[in-house]
Write a protein that holds these residues in place. Structure first.
Motif, PDB file in Angstrom:
ATOM      1  N   GLY A  92       7.303   4.287  -1.912  1.00 21.11           N
ATOM      2  CA  GLY A  92       8.295   3.220  -1.967  1.00 21.11           C
ATOM      3  C   GLY A  92       9.697   3.705  -1.632  1.00 21.11           C
ATOM      4  N   TRP A  93       9.955   4.982  -1.824  1.00 19.16           N
ATOM      5  CA  TRP A  93      11.273   5.552  -1.518  1.00 19.16           C
ATOM      6  C   TRP A  93      11.616   5.399  -0.037  1.00 19.16           C
ATOM      7  N   LEU A  94      10.603   5.211   0.816  1.00 19.36           N
ATOM      8  CA  LEU A  94      10.861   5.015   2.247  1.00 19.36           C
ATOM      9  C   LEU A  94      11.719   3.770   2.497  1.00 19.36           C
ATOM     10  N   HIS A  97       0.832  -1.209   0.000  1.00 17.52           N
ATOM     11  CA  HIS A  97       0.000   0.000   0.000  1.00 17.52           C
ATOM     12  C   HIS A  97       0.866   1.259   0.000  1.00 17.52           C
ATOM     13  N   LEU A  98       2.010   1.193   0.668  1.00 15.71           N
ATOM     14  CA  LEU A  98       2.921   2.342   0.644  1.00 15.71           C
ATOM     15  C   LEU A  98       3.469   2.568  -0.764  1.00 15.71           C
ATOM     16  N   TYR A  99       3.776   1.502  -1.474  1.00 17.09           N
ATOM     17  CA  TYR A  99       4.216   1.647  -2.868  1.00 17.09           C
ATOM     18  C   TYR A  99       3.097   2.248  -3.715  1.00 17.09           C
ATOM     19  N   LEU A 150      11.188   5.061  -6.355  1.00 17.03           N
ATOM     20  CA  LEU A 150      10.190   5.663  -7.249  1.00 17.03           C
ATOM     21  C   LEU A 150      10.344   5.196  -8.689  1.00 17.03           C
ATOM     22  N   ARG A 151      11.342   4.336  -8.953  1.00 16.13           N
ATOM     23  CA  ARG A 151      11.593   3.871 -10.320  1.00 16.13           C
ATOM     24  C   ARG A 151      10.827   2.586 -10.610  1.00 16.13           C
ATOM     25  N   THR A 152      10.229   2.538 -11.791  1.00 16.21           N
ATOM     26  CA  THR A 152       9.574   1.326 -12.276  1.00 16.21           C
ATOM     27  C   THR A 152      10.426   0.780 -13.417  1.00 16.21           C
ATOM     28  N   ILE A 153      10.718  -0.523 -13.364  1.00 20.64           N
ATOM     29  CA  ILE A 153      11.627  -1.149 -14.324  1.00 20.64           C
ATOM     30  C   ILE A 153      10.976  -2.412 -14.883  1.00 20.64           C
TER      31      ILE A 153
END
Length: 163
Positions: free
Chosen positions: A30-32, A23-25, A95-98
């Motif tokens: 997600g940077w956390l 849920h955080l993502y 924060l990156r999606t790959i």
């Protein structure tokens, strides 16, 4: 190293707590987690629906951009079986999606990854090994042996097609 008993996957409140990072993502937080955890988006092999799981990163190779992860619940973990069935998937780190392709690793490779992971994260390694049902004396060789019993996966970035 001895195998005590691998625990069943979590249920109830424990499952909800372990799934909270998803849920955080979703909230772009997600940077956390830095680069220690990643969100794996995969397709259910039976349902065909998109699934998500947050997994600890065992190792990141900055030269090729790949990430190595491990299935603590063994080969029966749903995410592991799903990525074997449909290896082209996506991860989110910070924060990156790959876009990535999942490649299962050989038993000996898994042992080497675990042997390198343990000295970098000693407390986490001890808790993880105990949680997965193994007993170890803490030696590098013991961690290597534990790693040989666990399925590791390399998530390699897919090449982008130039227009």
């Amino acid at each position: 190293m001895e195998i005590i008993k691998r625990p069943p996957p979590p249920t109830g409140v424990r499952r909800l707590l372990l799934r909270a990072p998803i849920h955080l993502y979703r909230l772009r937080l997600g940077w956390l987690f830095g680069s220690r955890l990643l969100l794996l988006e995969h397709i259910g092999r039976v349902s065909g629906k998109q699934r998500r799981v947050v997994i600890e990163v065992v190792e990141h190779d900055p030269t090729d951009g790949s990430y190595v992860v491990c299935s603590g619940f063994g080969t029966e973990a749903a995410w592991y079986r799903n990525v074997l069935a449909a290896p082209d998937t996506r991860i989110q780190v910070g924060l990156r999606t790959i876009e990535v392709t999942a490649h299962p690793l050989a038993t000996d490779e898994g042992g080497e990854f675990m042997a390198r992971y343990a000295p970098r994260h000693p407390r986490a390694a001890r808790r993880l090994v105990r949680f997965m049902g193994f007993s170890t004396d803490g030696s590098q060789e013991d961690y290597r042996e534990v790693g040989r019993h666990l399925p590791f996966v390399r998530l390699s970035p897919r090449a982008r097609v130039q227009p």
